[in-house]
Write a protein that holds these residues in place. Structure first.
Motif, mmCIF file in Angstrom:
data_model
loop_
_atom_site.group_PDB
_atom_site.id
_atom_site.type_symbol
_atom_site.label_atom_id
_atom_site.label_comp_id
_atom_site.label_asym_id
_atom_site.label_seq_id
_atom_site.Cartn_x
_atom_site.Cartn_y
_atom_site.Cartn_z
ATOM 1 N N PHE A 392 64.074 0.058 0.656
ATOM 2 C CA PHE A 392 63.808 0.324 2.058
ATOM 3 C C PHE A 392 65.123 1.071 2.717
ATOM 4 C CE2 PHE A 392 65.250 -0.494 6.543
ATOM 5 C CZ PHE A 392 64.025 -0.115 7.165
ATOM 6 N N VAL A 393 66.021 0.726 2.223
ATOM 7 C CA VAL A 393 67.637 1.526 2.634
ATOM 8 C C VAL A 393 67.260 2.610 2.051
ATOM 9 C CG1 VAL A 393 69.810 1.598 2.287
ATOM 10 C CG2 VAL A 393 68.742 -0.634 2.965
ATOM 11 N N PHE A 394 66.955 2.977 0.684
ATOM 12 C CA PHE A 394 66.920 4.262 0.042
ATOM 13 C C PHE A 394 65.959 5.271 0.673
ATOM 14 C CE2 PHE A 394 65.143 7.517 -2.939
ATOM 15 C CZ PHE A 394 66.388 7.815 -3.488
ATOM 16 N N ARG A 395 64.838 4.590 1.307
ATOM 17 C CA ARG A 395 63.527 5.451 1.667
ATOM 18 C C ARG A 395 64.223 5.989 3.075
ATOM 19 N NH1 ARG A 395 60.466 1.570 -0.051
ATOM 20 N NH2 ARG A 395 60.186 0.816 2.086
ATOM 21 N N ARG A 398 68.454 8.317 5.692
ATOM 22 C CA ARG A 398 68.866 9.182 6.709
ATOM 23 C C ARG A 398 68.803 8.844 8.124
ATOM 24 N NH1 ARG A 398 71.229 10.551 3.151
ATOM 25 N NH2 ARG A 398 70.989 12.469 1.793
ATOM 26 N N PRO A 399 67.592 8.125 8.452
ATOM 27 C CA PRO A 399 67.643 7.546 9.954
ATOM 28 C C PRO A 399 68.534 6.493 10.222
ATOM 29 C CG PRO A 399 65.291 7.799 9.252
ATOM 30 C CD PRO A 399 66.284 8.074 8.024
ATOM 31 N N ILE A 400 68.882 5.606 9.081
ATOM 32 C CA ILE A 400 69.964 4.493 9.193
ATOM 33 C C ILE A 400 71.060 5.343 9.405
ATOM 34 C CG2 ILE A 400 71.216 2.711 7.977
ATOM 35 C CD1 ILE A 400 68.422 2.018 6.663
ATOM 36 N N GLU A 401 71.608 6.324 8.690
ATOM 37 C CA GLU A 401 72.990 6.937 9.083
ATOM 38 C C GLU A 401 72.989 7.637 10.175
ATOM 39 O OE1 GLU A 401 72.935 9.462 5.448
ATOM 40 O OE2 GLU A 401 73.405 7.749 4.032
ATOM 41 N N PHE A 402 71.997 8.375 10.816
ATOM 42 C CA PHE A 402 72.024 8.711 12.080
ATOM 43 C C PHE A 402 72.060 7.923 13.130
ATOM 44 C CE2 PHE A 402 69.741 10.407 15.727
ATOM 45 C CZ PHE A 402 70.356 11.559 16.185
ATOM 46 N N ALA A 403 71.459 6.906 12.980
ATOM 47 C CA ALA A 403 71.568 5.817 14.062
ATOM 48 C C ALA A 403 72.910 5.140 13.856
ATOM 49 C CB ALA A 403 70.647 4.547 13.695
ATOM 50 N N ALA A 404 73.518 4.914 12.751
ATOM 51 C CA ALA A 404 74.946 4.621 12.754
ATOM 52 C C ALA A 404 75.815 5.542 13.441
ATOM 53 C CB ALA A 404 75.398 4.620 11.422
ATOM 54 N N VAL A 405 75.742 6.976 13.113
ATOM 55 C CA VAL A 405 76.721 7.842 13.986
ATOM 56 C C VAL A 405 76.265 7.748 15.485
ATOM 57 C CG1 VAL A 405 76.923 10.332 14.538
ATOM 58 C CG2 VAL A 405 76.438 9.263 12.001
ATOM 59 N N PHE A 433 80.173 2.145 6.818
ATOM 60 C CA PHE A 433 78.692 2.038 6.530
ATOM 61 C C PHE A 433 77.744 2.827 6.134
ATOM 62 C CE2 PHE A 433 74.595 1.787 8.766
ATOM 63 C CZ PHE A 433 74.399 0.314 8.465
ATOM 64 N N ILE A 434 77.981 3.930 6.335
ATOM 65 C CA ILE A 434 77.313 5.216 5.740
ATOM 66 C C ILE A 434 77.517 4.953 4.107
ATOM 67 C CG2 ILE A 434 76.856 7.755 5.339
ATOM 68 C CD1 ILE A 434 77.615 8.085 8.493
ATOM 69 N N ALA A 435 78.764 4.729 3.727
ATOM 70 C CA ALA A 435 78.943 4.614 2.260
ATOM 71 C C ALA A 435 78.172 3.539 1.718
ATOM 72 C CB ALA A 435 80.604 4.652 2.051
ATOM 73 N N VAL A 436 78.197 2.516 2.455
ATOM 74 C CA VAL A 436 77.453 1.283 1.843
ATOM 75 C C VAL A 436 76.254 1.557 1.813
ATOM 76 C CG1 VAL A 436 76.731 -1.124 2.444
ATOM 77 C CG2 VAL A 436 79.133 -0.297 2.639
ATOM 78 N N VAL A 437 75.617 2.542 2.805
ATOM 79 C CA VAL A 437 73.949 2.809 2.640
ATOM 80 C C VAL A 437 73.688 3.327 1.539
ATOM 81 C CG1 VAL A 437 72.093 3.725 3.991
ATOM 82 C CG2 VAL A 437 73.583 2.427 5.221
#
Length: 451
Positions: A392-395, A398-405, A433-437
């Motif tokens: 799920f994280v791989f798919r 990008r949205p997760i990283e955008f949400a983190a920013v 966080f982005i690196a961990v993702v």
């Protein structure tokens, strides 16, 4: 290509006939081109026109981004000024640390002591007492003791006032005086009347009545009954002097409106500049750099303003050092805000550069991706593929990283005074966080490939 060869042939023919009488030579026209040649010519014409349009777009984008930076600097200063001038809670919190400043304490003590001794007229009271004693048969030598006695009384008054100013009570008195004064300032600026803080011509003066009352009570408690004879006094402390003070009400109304308009205008100009730039990544990077430079210039302007402020102090200001400390306290949040925005803008500019096609940026990205892939392989080799969660994280990386920013930016907005250290902390947390993702997502893919 045949079209290019035909053009070169015409050029050679023109050079060969240079200096001779002009003769009618056949020229190549669009009609002489076949379909492929015509298509190539149109492509070249479109590229030339595109380059002209690209230059115009960059010119417009740079103009808008510079205007956005200038407006952003003005917005920062305006919002700060509005909060300090019209927000009593913010002002009191800003001024409260000054009660520990020795120069401020000394200036207040000197002002209150002078008011008490001037109202009592200690020298006249001592002379009256000596005359009364001599009338009853006292020796003439008492006249010689009048001056030392008056000096001793004045010293006693000074000591008691100093005790008040350096006591825990002074903290609450200072807070109360500043809150009352600022409330009066807001009323003054909005036209609702004045109070503890008022305008006396070109002087902005603070009423020190609470401190005077505390000093009077302490003198009476210490056995100095003459203090009870003090009349009602209005003791003021000149905070600053300026010819522009009478125009403050108009300026306050404009300030309140500008504090809302300028930030919106700055964001709109920045968005427009980025939108019309041929490369939005480069446009955002340039806008961030312009804003960082503007904030650094604002920081320098505040420092220069301090020198100008001190040079313009009038004689009514008892302690220039105390006035300098007051200026420093009042502007420290403005300087902190300028530094914070400058660092944040530089981080955005750095991110835009790292995402670019430059050789150095590409090398940095390659190094980061290599570290990510290496760590992901180690985790996958150790059996840490993170299962469905990792997939799920791989798919959704990008949205997760955008949400983190976005969460990092919201964190900074809600953080009242993050400062430079706060911005760096938030940036580091978001980057980690982005690196961990990225590592978790890549490890999941490596584990699935190895299965």
């Amino acid at each position: 290509m045949r079209a290019a060869a035909a053009v070169r042939s015409e050029c050679r023919a023109a050079a060969a006939t240079a200096g001779r009488a002009p003769t009618r030579e056949p020229t190549m026209t669009d009609a002489a081109l076949n379909r492929a040649e015509r298509k190539e010519l149109e492509r070249l014409r479109a590229r030339a026109a595109g380059r002209k349009g690209r230059g115009a777009r960059w010119t417009g984008a740079v103009v808008l981004l510079v205007l956005a930076a200038i407006t952003g600097v003005l917005a920062t200063a305006t919002v700060f000024a509005r909060n300090e001038v019209l927000n009593t809670d913010r002002f009191v919190a800003n001024m409260e640390p000054l009660y520990r400043d020795e120069e401020i304490r000394g200036a207040v003590a000197a002002r209150v002591s002078g008011a008490i001794t001037g109202a009592l007229d200690v020298e006249a009271l001592v002379a009256e007492a000596v005359d009364a004693v001599q009338t009853k048969g006292g020796p003439e030598v008492l006249d010689r003791l009048a001056a030392p006695l008056a000096s001793g009384v004045n010293s006693f008054i000074d000591d008691q006032v100093q005790a008040v100013v350096h006591s825990d009570q002074f903290t609450e008195l200072w807070r109360q005086a500043n809150r009352t004064a600022h409330t009066s300032l807001v009323r003054l600026l909005t036209g609702d009347g004045d109070g503890a803080l008022s305008l006396d011509g070109n002087d902005l003066v603070l009423d020190l009545g609470p401190v005077l009352d505390a000093a009077k009570a302490r003198l009476v408690a210490a056995g100095f009954d003459l203090a009870a004879r003090l009349p009602e006094l209005s003791v003021t402390f000149t905070v600053a002097t300026s010819e522009s003070f009478p125009k403050l009400q108009v300026a306050a109304a404009l300030l309140n409106a500008a504090a809302w308009v300028l930030p919106i205008a700055a964001l709109a100009l920045l968005a427009a500049g980025v939108a019309i730039a041929p490369s939005r990544r480069r446009g955002l990077g340039l806008g961030a750099l312009f804003l960082a430079v503007g904030m650094l210039l604002l920081w320098g302007a505040v420092s220069i303003g301090r020198s100008a402020y001190l040079a313009g102090l009038g004689d009514a200001v008892q302690s220039p050092t105390a006035a300098a400390n007051l200026y420093t306290a009042l502007t420290r949040f403005l300087i902190g805000g300028a530094q914070t925005i400058a660092v944040l803008a530089l981080i955005v500019a750095l991110a835009c550069w790292l995402l670019g096609p430059g050789a150095a940026a590409t090398a940095v990205r390659r190094l980061a991706l290599g570290a990510r892939d290496g760590l992901a392989r180690l985790l996958a080799g150790a059996g840490l593929g993170f299962g469905a969660f990792g997939a799920f994280v791989f798919r959704s990386r990008r949205p997760i990283e955008f949400a983190a920013v976005a969460a990092g930016l919201l964190w900074l907005v809600l953080w009242r005074h993050p400062g430079v250290s706060g911005v760096l902390t938030v940036a580091l947390v978001v980057a980690l966080f982005i690196a961990v993702v990225e590592v978790v997502g890549r490890a999941s893919q490596d584990a699935r490939a190895a299965a």
